[in-house]
Write a protein that holds these residues in place. Structure first.
Motif, PDB file in Angstrom:
ATOM      1  N   ARG A  19     -42.865 -18.485 -19.019  1.00  0.00           N
ATOM      2  CA  ARG A  19     -42.757 -17.050 -19.148  1.00  0.00           C
ATOM      3  C   ARG A  19     -43.879 -16.507 -18.304  1.00  0.00           C
ATOM      4  O   ARG A  19     -45.026 -16.761 -18.568  1.00  0.00           O
ATOM      5  CB  ARG A  19     -42.971 -16.686 -20.624  1.00  0.00           C
ATOM      6  CG  ARG A  19     -42.131 -15.537 -21.066  1.00  0.00           C
ATOM      7  CD  ARG A  19     -42.587 -15.140 -22.439  1.00  0.00           C
ATOM      8  NE  ARG A  19     -42.762 -13.708 -22.410  1.00  0.00           N
ATOM      9  CZ  ARG A  19     -41.773 -12.879 -22.645  1.00  0.00           C
ATOM     10  NH1 ARG A  19     -40.601 -13.321 -22.961  1.00  0.00           N
ATOM     11  NH2 ARG A  19     -41.978 -11.576 -22.579  1.00  0.00           N
ATOM     12  N   SER A  20     -43.559 -15.815 -17.255  1.00  0.00           N
ATOM     13  CA  SER A  20     -44.600 -15.464 -16.305  1.00  0.00           C
ATOM     14  C   SER A  20     -45.289 -14.162 -16.652  1.00  0.00           C
ATOM     15  O   SER A  20     -44.680 -13.226 -17.136  1.00  0.00           O
ATOM     16  CB  SER A  20     -43.959 -15.322 -14.922  1.00  0.00           C
ATOM     17  OG  SER A  20     -44.844 -14.689 -14.074  1.00  0.00           O
ATOM     18  N   LEU A  23     -43.701 -11.100 -15.174  1.00  0.00           N
ATOM     19  CA  LEU A  23     -42.392 -10.593 -15.580  1.00  0.00           C
ATOM     20  C   LEU A  23     -42.286  -9.088 -15.513  1.00  0.00           C
ATOM     21  O   LEU A  23     -41.355  -8.532 -14.966  1.00  0.00           O
ATOM     22  CB  LEU A  23     -42.087 -11.032 -17.018  1.00  0.00           C
ATOM     23  CG  LEU A  23     -41.520 -12.434 -17.168  1.00  0.00           C
ATOM     24  CD1 LEU A  23     -41.284 -12.721 -18.631  1.00  0.00           C
ATOM     25  CD2 LEU A  23     -40.239 -12.540 -16.392  1.00  0.00           C
ATOM     26  N   THR A  26     -41.433  -6.813 -12.226  1.00  0.00           N
ATOM     27  CA  THR A  26     -40.206  -6.751 -11.440  1.00  0.00           C
ATOM     28  C   THR A  26     -39.848  -5.318 -11.095  1.00  0.00           C
ATOM     29  O   THR A  26     -39.667  -4.974  -9.941  1.00  0.00           O
ATOM     30  CB  THR A  26     -39.033  -7.390 -12.214  1.00  0.00           C
ATOM     31  OG1 THR A  26     -39.510  -8.580 -12.795  1.00  0.00           O
ATOM     32  CG2 THR A  26     -37.863  -7.638 -11.314  1.00  0.00           C
ATOM     33  N   SER A  94     -31.460 -16.715 -13.033  1.00  0.00           N
ATOM     34  CA  SER A  94     -31.808 -15.289 -12.991  1.00  0.00           C
ATOM     35  C   SER A  94     -30.777 -14.436 -13.723  1.00  0.00           C
ATOM     36  O   SER A  94     -29.569 -14.620 -13.551  1.00  0.00           O
ATOM     37  CB  SER A  94     -31.922 -14.811 -11.536  1.00  0.00           C
ATOM     38  OG  SER A  94     -32.046 -13.406 -11.504  1.00  0.00           O
ATOM     39  N   LEU A 218     -39.863 -15.337  -7.983  1.00  0.00           N
ATOM     40  CA  LEU A 218     -39.730 -15.811  -9.365  1.00  0.00           C
ATOM     41  C   LEU A 218     -38.430 -15.269  -9.944  1.00  0.00           C
ATOM     42  O   LEU A 218     -38.173 -14.064  -9.870  1.00  0.00           O
ATOM     43  CB  LEU A 218     -40.913 -15.344 -10.214  1.00  0.00           C
ATOM     44  CG  LEU A 218     -42.285 -15.838  -9.751  1.00  0.00           C
ATOM     45  CD1 LEU A 218     -43.391 -15.280 -10.640  1.00  0.00           C
ATOM     46  CD2 LEU A 218     -42.336 -17.368  -9.751  1.00  0.00           C
ATOM     47  N   THR A 220     -36.033 -14.936 -13.364  1.00  0.00           N
ATOM     48  CA  THR A 220     -36.100 -15.016 -14.827  1.00  0.00           C
ATOM     49  C   THR A 220     -34.693 -14.879 -15.390  1.00  0.00           C
ATOM     50  O   THR A 220     -33.965 -13.952 -15.027  1.00  0.00           O
ATOM     51  CB  THR A 220     -37.006 -13.899 -15.374  1.00  0.00           C
ATOM     52  OG1 THR A 220     -38.312 -14.075 -14.811  1.00  0.00           O
ATOM     53  CG2 THR A 220     -37.107 -13.974 -16.892  1.00  0.00           C
ATOM     54  N   THR A 226     -38.771 -18.374 -16.642  1.00  0.00           N
ATOM     55  CA  THR A 226     -39.055 -18.006 -15.246  1.00  0.00           C
ATOM     56  C   THR A 226     -39.223 -19.254 -14.381  1.00  0.00           C
ATOM     57  O   THR A 226     -39.922 -20.186 -14.760  1.00  0.00           O
ATOM     58  CB  THR A 226     -40.313 -17.120 -15.185  1.00  0.00           C
ATOM     59  OG1 THR A 226     -40.024 -15.905 -15.865  1.00  0.00           O
ATOM     60  CG2 THR A 226     -40.700 -16.806 -13.745  1.00  0.00           C
TER      61      THR A 226
END
Ligand code: HEM
Length: 366
Positions: A19-20, A23, A26, A94, A218, A220, A226
């Motif tokens: 889990r970045s 996130l 974006t 994604s 990246l 998700t 991610t």
């Protein structure tokens, strides 16, 4: 190289299915791509006081001259349109609507690198493809890809120095060999990337070129996992090798492209390459070698070519940070630099008088 000189080389981050922390960026990246906000997410490249988007855009003008109304790089091009048939497989990495399946209208632009809008086509000139996916939910995905396997530069400083070193000398029309070898001695990562590029010679034309994102992004998915990815457009038809001698005609690559689309639509598969734990995400000079999961996300079809005009993508900025929810920038510092410099180039050309480009589709030989 800037990173080493500055002693500030960012640690190379590994790819992890995590889990970045990025996130939430974006939407910010998409919203701010053409604003000063893009600078804030700079991966540190603005740590030098002097290297600004303005200075880089000035660098292009210094090397190629100033050509009102045209892009500062990839100035020679032609507008195209078509559609992307998403097969739903990209949803594994994604949650972007573009990967959920269905047909999405696409506009785009084939181009050659360099800032001279009327340059003579050449085998070795880098070929570009800018794409804008008009996703039905109102989102956009913009991406600009090129036909080389890795990017020559790891840092913005390196890109800028190489740009200046590549300025042709008035006598020979070629870059100063001493400047270029001095640059390469300072930038072993570029020398290495150049070897990889040389080992992968270009194909005969735009239609059978593979176009690569090179930068890492990246992705998700719906489960909030991610993953680092790179993407490529791989032609469906035979990639003919280029002929030793360039065909006659100043615009031979574009002439052939226009002729091919008139014959039948051209197609490419959109392949998402999934990063592995040791793959660098912040360095497009390094290929992701060895076995990788490659997801075939669907088919791009280009069925129309148009002369550049205000009614098509002449006035589009293929900013690589205009991303839909489900895709985000990685820690590659070139991404935010590209976004900022494309905005600078766009602002300049938008305010200048317009002149016809080199390619008039109606007059192209068929
Ligand atoms: C992975 C690296 C890169 C790729 C794949 C790439 C690709 C492209 C492509 C395909 C275009 C043409 C888009 C169009 O038709 O409008 C373009 C334009 C351009 N590129 Fe890059 N590029 C890269 C890196 C850079 C870097 C590092 C800079 C400078 C910091 C740069 C500066 C520009 C500029 C100024 C334009 C014209 C933008 C406009 O006026 O719309 N590029 N690039």
């Amino acid at each position: 190289m800037n990173d080493d000189v500055e002693g500030s080389r960012l640690p190379r981050r590994s790819v992890v299915n995590r889990r970045s922390a990025l996130l939430g960026l974006t939407g910010v990246a998409a919203a701010s791509a053409t604003s000063a906000g893009a600078f804030l997410y700079s991966g540190g490249w603005l740590s030098t006081d002097e290297l600004t988007p303005k200075r880089i855009a000035d660098g292009f003008e210094q090397v190629y001259g100033k050509h009102d109304g045209f892009r500062r790089n990839h100035a020679k091009g032609v507008s195209v349109s078509g559609f992307f048939d998403s097969n739903g497989s990209g949803a594994a990495v994604s949650r972007a609507a573009v990967f959920q399946g269905g047909r999405i209208p696409v506009t785009g632009r084939f181009s050659l690198s360099g800032g001279m809008p009327h340059a003579t086509d050449a085998h070795g000139t880098i070929r570009g493809l800018g794409l804008l996916f008009h996703v039905p939910n109102g989102e956009q995905w913009r991406t600009a890809l090129i036909n080389i396997p890795v990017f020559p530069d790891r840092s913005v400083q390196g890109f800028y120095e190489r740009l200046l070193a590549s300025k042709p000398l008035p006598g020979t029309g070629k870059p100063d060999p001493q400047k270029m070898s001095g640059f390469l001695a300072q930038h072993p990562e570029t020398a290495k990337a150049m070897e990889i590029i040389k080992a992968n010679p270009p194909t005969s034309g735009f239609d059978n070129s593979t176009f690569n994102s090179l930068n890492t992004f990246l992705a998700t998915n719906a489960a909030d996992v991610t993953t680092a990815i790179r993407w490529s457009l791989v032609p469906t038809h035979f990639a003919a090798p280029m002929q030793a001698a360039a065909p006659a005609g100043k615009d031979y690559l574009f002439d052939e492209l226009v002729g091919k689309v008139a014959e039948s639509p051209l197609q490419w598969r959109l392949i998402l390459t999934v990063g592995q734990p040791n793959d660098p995400t912040d360095d497009p000079t390094i290929p992701w070698t060895g076995d990788h999961q490659r997801i075939d996300a669907g088919m791009l079809t280009i069925d129309s070519v148009q002369t550049e005009a205000s009614s098509n993508v002449r006035d589009t900025n293929f900013d690589p940070l205009v991303l839909p929810d489900g895709l985000a920038a990685s820690d590659d510092p070139l991404l935010s630099a590209r976004s900022a410099v494309y905005a600078q180039s766009f602002t300049r050309r938008a305010g200048e008088p317009k002149h016809p480009g080199a390619i008039d589709v109606a007059k192209e030989p068929r």
